[in-house]
Design a protein around this motif. Structure first.
Motif, mmCIF file in Angstrom:
data_model
loop_
_atom_site.group_PDB
_atom_site.id
_atom_site.type_symbol
_atom_site.label_atom_id
_atom_site.label_comp_id
_atom_site.label_asym_id
_atom_site.label_seq_id
_atom_site.Cartn_x
_atom_site.Cartn_y
_atom_site.Cartn_z
ATOM 1 N N GLN A 65 0.816 -1.209 0.000
ATOM 2 C CA GLN A 65 0.000 0.000 0.000
ATOM 3 C C GLN A 65 0.851 1.260 0.000
ATOM 4 O O GLN A 65 0.402 2.311 -0.474
ATOM 5 N N VAL A 115 -5.499 5.463 -7.184
ATOM 6 C CA VAL A 115 -6.124 5.923 -5.937
ATOM 7 C C VAL A 115 -7.480 5.273 -5.696
ATOM 8 O O VAL A 115 -7.777 4.867 -4.566
ATOM 9 N N PRO A 116 -8.367 5.154 -6.716
ATOM 10 C CA PRO A 116 -9.655 4.485 -6.459
ATOM 11 C C PRO A 116 -9.479 3.056 -5.941
ATOM 12 O O PRO A 116 -10.200 2.627 -5.033
ATOM 13 N N GLN A 119 -6.923 1.994 -4.302
ATOM 14 C CA GLN A 119 -6.398 2.092 -2.943
ATOM 15 C C GLN A 119 -7.527 2.291 -1.936
ATOM 16 O O GLN A 119 -7.539 1.682 -0.865
ATOM 17 N N ARG A 120 -8.502 3.142 -2.293
ATOM 18 C CA ARG A 120 -9.643 3.350 -1.393
ATOM 19 C C ARG A 120 -10.424 2.042 -1.211
ATOM 20 O O ARG A 120 -10.864 1.708 -0.106
ATOM 21 N N ASP A 153 -8.436 -0.214 1.075
ATOM 22 C CA ASP A 153 -8.531 0.252 2.465
ATOM 23 C C ASP A 153 -9.851 -0.168 3.101
ATOM 24 O O ASP A 153 -9.894 -0.695 4.215
ATOM 25 N N ASP A 154 -10.960 0.086 2.388
ATOM 26 C CA ASP A 154 -12.288 -0.252 2.921
ATOM 27 C C ASP A 154 -12.439 -1.756 3.106
ATOM 28 O O ASP A 154 -13.023 -2.218 4.098
#
Length: 354
Positions: free
Chosen positions: A220, A241-242, A244-245, A248-249
């Motif tokens: 990450q 980035v999308p 990565q989000r 994360d979630d």
């Protein structure tokens, strides 16, 4: 040829032929590091070849001749084998002949002069960029529209063995089910669907590669995933980035809700807690695409789309080759043809002199 048919014909081969098949399969798996599916396909073709050779009087691999190989391919064509299948079977014959010669089973490599038809290479189906974005964002939109996860509560729990009907994607905008019909597990599955789609399109990895990822394969800090591809080749693939989000979630809220004793280090989990099965993953992709009214698309279709959009955006062909894990640049070049065809279609539609 079915597995049962292959086993039956394998057992009917002369002892020397059976031993050669087994040794060749072991070479493919251990030395060439081929996948289980690839080894199975090679073995099925080879058993068919040696069975045909036996009917022509060959008792050992040393009896094989070019005429026997050509006779086998001619018979396959008579039986209706497609050009692509004939090309694959000829490749099997050449690979086996070269191996048998190196190992002293054949005095000469009899398949060197074996020709085969070139398989017709169809251009892959590719989504437009807006269609791909809509598909990837579908799980989040479905949750906002319905207040639920993406699994139909009437379908029963998901199954990592991918039984039909276990994980049914609820159509976007469908009516909200009765109170209490959905729970934490449904939201976790939605998060899982989101990360699956983001990874498939955002990185262009194969479905088997995505399902084979472990949590430790995700870096990450650098925003890359370590992928084990065909032939055991490892590569690092960046993501945006999308994605990565979504990761994360998923790691914060989704995976802990689904994880169980059988989860191990798997990144993507089925609704029963085991590693996500590629068959289930294909059904998830197809379900969201159908709900959105998109062209029929598979995980490999998202891979095609990612590669095409990278090239259309100006990415270097060799960089795309590295990202996709292609051993040959020729495998990547098909996407340049896709882009040209799309350009021609736009020209024919819009130019007054087309």
């Amino acid at each position: 040829m079915s597995r049962e048919s292959t086993r039956s014909r394998h057992q009917a081969l002369p002892p020397a032929m059976r031993e050669a098949v087994d040794d060749f399969a072991d070479h493919l798996a251990r030395v060439r590091n081929r996948s289980v599916h690839t080894v199975r396909a090679y073995v099925a073709d080879l058993v068919s070849l040696l069975d045909h050779a036996g009917r022509m009087g060959c008792a050992t691999p040393a009896d094989l001749e070019l005429a026997v190989l050509r006779s086998w391919l001619a018979k396959q064509r008579t039986l209706g084998a497609a050009r692509r299948s004939l090309a694959r079977r000829a490749a099997t014959a050449r690979t086996f002949s070269a191996w048998a010669h190196r190992n002293g089973l054949l005095a000469t490599d009899v398949a060197v002069a074996l020709a085969s038809p070139q398989g017709h290479r169809e251009l892959p189906t590719v989504l437009r960029a807006d269609q791909a974005a809509a598909l990837v964002e579908a799980p989040a939109r479905a949750s906002r529209a319905t207040g639920t996860g993406t699994v139909d509560p009437d379908a029963g729990p998901g199954d990592d063995r991918a039984r039909p009907g276990d994980e049914t994607v609820r159509p976007v905008g469908a009516a909200r089910p009765a109170a209490g019909a959905v729970g934490v597990g449904d939201e976790a599955v939605r998060l899982r669907d989101r990360i699956l789609l983001e990874l498939l399109y955002g990185t262009g990895v194969r479905i088997s590669e995505a399902c084979g990822l472990d949590v430790t394969d995700v870096d990450q800090g650098r925003r890359v995933v370590r992928v084990l591809g065909k032939g055991g080749r490892e590569r690092s693939v960046p993501y945006g980035v999308p994605a990565q989000r979504a990761i994360d979630d998923w790691l914060r809220s989704g995976r802990p809700a689904l994880a169980g004793p059988g989860s191990g280090a798997a990144l993507l989990l089925g609704a029963r807690g085991g590693r996500l099965n590629p068959t289930t993953a294909r059904r998830i992709v197809a379900g969201y695409a159908a709900d959105l009214g998109l062209p029929r698309v598979s995980p490999h279709g998202l891979r095609h789309s990612a590669a095409t959009h990278l090239l259309e955006g100006g990415a270097d062909l060799r960089a795309v080759q590295e990202l996709l894990g292609h051993s040959s640049l020729g495998s990547t070049q098909i996407y340049t043809h896709v882009s040209v065809e799309r350009l021609r279609a736009a020209y024919r539609q819009a130019h007054p002199r087309a």
